[in-house]
Design an enzyme around this catalytic site. Structure first.
Site, PDB file in Angstrom:
ATOM      1  N   ILE A 126       0.717  -1.151   0.501  1.00 31.80           N
ATOM      2  CA  ILE A 126      -0.052  -0.269  -0.211  1.00 31.80           C
ATOM      3  C   ILE A 126       1.325   1.236   0.265  1.00 31.80           C
ATOM      4  O   ILE A 126       2.293   1.480   0.672  1.00 31.80           O
ATOM      5  CB  ILE A 126      -1.158  -0.231   0.902  1.00 31.80           C
ATOM      6  CG1 ILE A 126      -1.642   1.646   1.136  1.00 31.80           C
ATOM      7  CG2 ILE A 126      -0.046  -0.065   3.074  1.00 31.80           C
ATOM      8  CD1 ILE A 126      -2.821   1.059   1.881  1.00 31.80           C
ATOM      9  N   GLY A 127       0.418   2.000  -0.459  1.00 30.95           N
ATOM     10  CA  GLY A 127       1.441   3.548  -0.678  1.00 30.95           C
ATOM     11  C   GLY A 127       1.903   4.336  -1.629  1.00 30.95           C
ATOM     12  O   GLY A 127       1.545   3.700  -2.479  1.00 30.95           O
ATOM     13  N   ALA A 128       2.494   5.065  -1.908  1.00 23.28           N
ATOM     14  CA  ALA A 128       2.932   6.378  -3.046  1.00 23.28           C
ATOM     15  C   ALA A 128       3.669   4.673  -3.218  1.00 23.28           C
ATOM     16  O   ALA A 128       4.243   5.359  -4.559  1.00 23.28           O
ATOM     17  CB  ALA A 128       3.969   6.797  -2.148  1.00 23.28           C
ATOM     18  N   ILE A 129       4.893   4.023  -2.469  1.00 17.36           N
ATOM     19  CA  ILE A 129       5.850   3.514  -3.859  1.00 17.36           C
ATOM     20  C   ILE A 129       5.246   2.819  -4.820  1.00 17.36           C
ATOM     21  O   ILE A 129       5.847   2.219  -5.462  1.00 17.36           O
ATOM     22  CB  ILE A 129       7.573   3.047  -2.839  1.00 17.36           C
ATOM     23  CG1 ILE A 129       8.102   4.345  -2.341  1.00 17.36           C
ATOM     24  CG2 ILE A 129       7.507   1.623  -3.602  1.00 17.36           C
ATOM     25  CD1 ILE A 129       9.074   3.717  -0.832  1.00 17.36           C
ATOM     26  N   GLU A 188      -2.211  -9.245  -2.585  1.00 19.96           N
ATOM     27  CA  GLU A 188      -2.673  -8.717  -0.106  1.00 19.96           C
ATOM     28  C   GLU A 188      -3.931  -8.146  -0.897  1.00 19.96           C
ATOM     29  O   GLU A 188      -5.353  -8.304  -0.509  1.00 19.96           O
ATOM     30  CB  GLU A 188      -1.868  -8.395   0.650  1.00 19.96           C
ATOM     31  CG  GLU A 188      -2.493  -7.924   1.598  1.00 19.96           C
ATOM     32  CD  GLU A 188      -1.002  -7.552   2.268  1.00 19.96           C
ATOM     33  OE1 GLU A 188      -0.241  -8.306   2.749  1.00 19.96           O
ATOM     34  OE2 GLU A 188      -1.688  -6.451   3.390  1.00 19.96           O
ATOM     35  N   GLY A 216       1.321  -7.927   5.369  1.00 12.09           N
ATOM     36  CA  GLY A 216       1.082  -9.615   4.602  1.00 12.09           C
ATOM     37  C   GLY A 216       3.211  -9.455   4.141  1.00 12.09           C
ATOM     38  O   GLY A 216       3.411 -10.110   3.446  1.00 12.09           O
TER      39      GLY A 216
HETATM   40  N1  COA Z   1      12.760   7.120  12.035  1.00 14.43           N
HETATM   41  C1  COA Z   1      12.916   7.845  12.469  1.00 14.43           C
HETATM   42  N2  COA Z   1      11.260   8.427  11.486  1.00 14.43           N
HETATM   43  C2  COA Z   1      10.993   7.759  10.288  1.00 14.43           C
HETATM   44  C3  COA Z   1      11.710   7.057   9.918  1.00 14.43           C
HETATM   45  C4  COA Z   1      12.644   6.573  11.380  1.00 14.43           C
HETATM   46  N3  COA Z   1      13.184   5.657  10.374  1.00 14.43           N
HETATM   47  N4  COA Z   1      11.173   6.434   8.775  1.00 14.43           N
HETATM   48  C5  COA Z   1      10.355   7.113   8.469  1.00 14.43           C
HETATM   49  N5  COA Z   1       9.819   7.345   9.698  1.00 14.43           N
HETATM   50  C6  COA Z   1       8.488   8.609   8.950  1.00 14.43           C
HETATM   51  C7  COA Z   1       8.820   9.354   7.869  1.00 14.43           C
HETATM   52  O1  COA Z   1       9.525  10.418   8.110  1.00 14.43           O
HETATM   53  C8  COA Z   1       6.865   9.974   7.956  1.00 14.43           C
HETATM   54  O2  COA Z   1       7.203  10.557   8.628  1.00 14.43           O
HETATM   55  P1  COA Z   1       6.749  12.047   8.012  1.00 14.43           P
HETATM   56  O3  COA Z   1       5.159  11.562   6.640  1.00 14.43           O
HETATM   57  O4  COA Z   1       6.534  13.045   8.622  1.00 14.43           O
HETATM   58  O5  COA Z   1       7.557  12.580   7.153  1.00 14.43           O
HETATM   59  C9  COA Z   1       6.108   8.287   8.980  1.00 14.43           C
HETATM   60  O6  COA Z   1       7.279   8.122   9.627  1.00 14.43           O
HETATM   61  C10 COA Z   1       5.933   7.284   7.807  1.00 14.43           C
HETATM   62  O7  COA Z   1       6.994   7.465   6.774  1.00 14.43           O
HETATM   63  P2  COA Z   1       6.409   6.600   5.697  1.00 14.43           P
HETATM   64  O8  COA Z   1       8.197   5.489   5.089  1.00 14.43           O
HETATM   65  O9  COA Z   1       5.921   7.832   4.830  1.00 14.43           O
HETATM   66  O10 COA Z   1       5.541   4.970   5.691  1.00 14.43           O
HETATM   67  P3  COA Z   1       4.561   4.785   4.854  1.00 14.43           P
HETATM   68  O11 COA Z   1       3.150   5.233   4.583  1.00 14.43           O
HETATM   69  O12 COA Z   1       4.854   5.035   3.753  1.00 14.43           O
HETATM   70  O13 COA Z   1       4.948   3.417   4.972  1.00 14.43           O
HETATM   71  C11 COA Z   1       5.492   1.156   5.824  1.00 14.43           C
HETATM   72  C12 COA Z   1       5.664   2.796   5.240  1.00 14.43           C
HETATM   73  C13 COA Z   1       6.704   0.624   6.467  1.00 14.43           C
HETATM   74  C14 COA Z   1       4.683   1.543   7.672  1.00 14.43           C
HETATM   75  C15 COA Z   1       4.375   0.747   5.744  1.00 14.43           C
HETATM   76  O14 COA Z   1       4.461   0.401   3.970  1.00 14.43           O
HETATM   77  C16 COA Z   1       3.694  -0.597   6.179  1.00 14.43           C
HETATM   78  O15 COA Z   1       3.395  -0.574   7.320  1.00 14.43           O
HETATM   79  N6  COA Z   1       4.507  -2.016   6.059  1.00 14.43           N
HETATM   80  C17 COA Z   1       4.488  -2.765   6.456  1.00 14.43           C
HETATM   81  C18 COA Z   1       3.317  -4.296   5.884  1.00 14.43           C
HETATM   82  C19 COA Z   1       3.843  -4.393   4.674  1.00 14.43           C
HETATM   83  O16 COA Z   1       4.649  -3.734   4.091  1.00 14.43           O
HETATM   84  N7  COA Z   1       2.622  -4.676   4.163  1.00 14.43           N
HETATM   85  C20 COA Z   1       2.474  -5.647   3.005  1.00 14.43           C
HETATM   86  C21 COA Z   1       0.942  -5.417   2.006  1.00 14.43           C
HETATM   87  S1  COA Z   1      -0.347  -3.636   2.452  1.00 14.43           S
END
Ligand code: COA
Length: 434
Positions: free
Chosen positions: A215-218, A237, A335
């Site tokens: 899910i999300g931007a990437i 998923e 997932g």
């Molecule tokens: N230390 C401190 N802050 C951090 C950080 C770190 N290492 N990494 C990210 N952040 C901050 C970001 O800067 C961002 O804050 P901001 O919006 O104020 O800049 C916030 O945390 C969210 O990070 P971001 O990378 O933008 O999150 P995302 O919304 O793209 O979600 C995951 C990324 C990894 C959390 C998300 O993909 C996830 O939950 N993955 C696990 C589950 C999964 O992979 N499921 C699979 C299928 S759905």
């Protein structure tokens, strides 16, 4: 009995239906954008009538009112995944977090977390009295199958989707009729960094591949970079609007899939009305429970399978944290590992598991490639499971690499501002310069 008679007998209001939720029980609510918000909010409004009711949920997109401080002793949330509406409550100790692989959730509902009440949202019944779970089959259908009481919010705006995704009126206890738009997912912002990540991921995706996208931007940026590919398939998923665009362009046609040829297989959907209209009555999309779709032994049967998920931090050994920032729970495994494992077990040996992330966080102040994960962070994908890490600076293939080779590969895709610092760590660790 004629299902139409049953339907009338079971029809009630949300306020009446939630009176049948007993105290000291476990309630599972329909997942993500399929949350039956009218029924859930009626339960929250009536919280004082319950004692000790556990609310189990994953991607919670509704009001999350069961997390409010005054719910103490009445309703308590047990999150299997943490999101923006539940994060504060989990990290403040007002709600619980239970780690679990997504594909194992239906098994938990049979074993460790038996379901008393399922609150679900479904489509209007068809001429045979079957309602579709629409955009969320995942754990929602297994929860309804197991629950002692099923309260169904029947919404004529819920799409009718196919697969193993139906429930008959006779299996519901109380029916609440609504007509309202489904929850929608805001479209993510795709900037230059995400575009570069998408293009790097696209280099690993060959024509004829079957894709899982998180899910999300990437993931959305990856889809944008695939417009010139051919014969892609979906076994995922979830998916969102980006898949609709590629399907309409003919890039996704599922023609080369080794299982479920010609079909997109998915366990839940989140996006805009465009997505919900696309899947409605569309036989090219089939929804199955998550213990099938995400099961690594099912995922592995897909040929040329590629998974793309994201993360928060990767250490120099290749340990991936996708769910916590230090001790703060940010999300959950979801997932991710179901696919990382399924893909690397691929029967054809061609699977690629990609973890893609921007090289920095907090507006460039922090590197996501770090010597050590933050103190207290959880490892989501272990260094033994990890395969490709992708940033806007390139691709690090870690499988089969030594710790020294991994560290070098990861430093080469870190943001240039942090490479010197990471190289110093490399020199200290491996007693040689990069
Ligand atoms: N230390 C401190 N802050 C951090 C950080 C770190 N290492 N990494 C990210 N952040 C901050 C970001 O800067 C961002 O804050 P901001 O919006 O104020 O800049 C916030 O945390 C969210 O990070 P971001 O990378 O933008 O999150 P995302 O919304 O793209 O979600 C995951 C990324 C990894 C959390 C998300 O993909 C996830 O939950 N993955 C696990 C589950 C999964 O992979 N499921 C699979 C299928 S759905």
């Amino acid at each position: 009995m004629d299902w139409k008679v049953l339907y009338k007998q079971k029809l009630t209001t949300a306020q009446e239906a939630v009176k049948h939720i007993p105290s000291n029980c476990r309630v599972v609510t329909g997942h993500a954008a399929a949350e039956p918000t009218v029924v859930v909010d009626a339960m929250i409004d009536n919280y004082e009538q319950y004692e000790n009711v556990e609310i189990v949920h994953m991607v919670a997109m509704g009001s999350c009112g069961y997390c409010r401080p005054e719910m103490k002793g009445h309703l308590r949330h047990n999150a299997l995944f943490v999101g923006s509406g539940t994060r504060e409550a989990v990290n403040d100790g007002r709600a619980d977090f239970s780690p679990t692989f997504f594909y194992e959730v239906p098994k938990l509902f049979k074993t460790k977390l038996p379901v008393d009440v399922a609150l679900i949202q479904v489509s209007s019944p068809d001429e045979h009295g079957f309602c579709s779970f629409g955009i969320s089959c995942d754990f929602t259908k297994p929860a309804a199958d197991k629950a002692k009481i099923v309260i169904a919010q029947v919404n004529d705006q819920m799409p009718r989707t196919f697969g193993d995704n139906f429930i008959h009126i006779s299996e519901m206890d109380y029916i609440v009729e609504v007509s309202r738009p489904l929850l929608e997912l805001a479209l993510p912002k795709i900037g230059d960094v995400e575009k570069a990540i998408g293009e790097n991921c696209a280099k690993l995706i060959e024509d004829g591949s079957t894709l899982q996208l998180g899910i999300g931007a990437i993931p959305d940026a990856v889809l944008l970079s695939l417009k010139n590919k051919k014969d892609l398939g979906i076994h995922s998923e979830m998916f969102s609007d980006g898949v609709v665009d590629l399907y309409n362009l003919g890039v996704i046609n599922n023609s080369k899939k080794s299982i479920h040829k010609g079909k997109m297989i998915v366990t839940f959907l989140m996006g805009s009305k465009k997505l919900y209209d696309f899947v409605n009555d569309n036989p090219s999309v089939e929804m199955y429970p998550v213990d099938y779709v995400n099961n690594p032994i099912v995922v592995m049967k897909n040929s040329n399978m590629v998974s793309v998920n994201s993360c928060l931090q990767v250490d120099l050994m290749g340990q991936v944290c996708a769910e916590a920032i230090g001790l703060k729970q940010f999300s959950g495994v979801g997932g991710q590992v179901d696919y990382v494992r399924g893909v690397s077990m691929s029967e054809d040996g061609n699977g690629k598991a990609i973890i893609a992330m921007p090289s920095t966080a907090s507006k460039g102040k922090l590197s996501r490639i770090v010597p050590f994960l933050d103190h207290g962070s959880a490892v989501t994908t272990s260094r033994n499971d990890v395969q490709y890490i992708v940033t806007e600076y390139g691709i690090a293939d870690l499988k089969g690499k030594s710790l020294k080779q991994r560290a070098a590969a990861l430093i080469s895709i870190a943001h240039p501002d942090f490479r010197d610092e990471l190289s110093k760590e490399y020199e200290m660790r491996f007693k040689e310069s990069l």
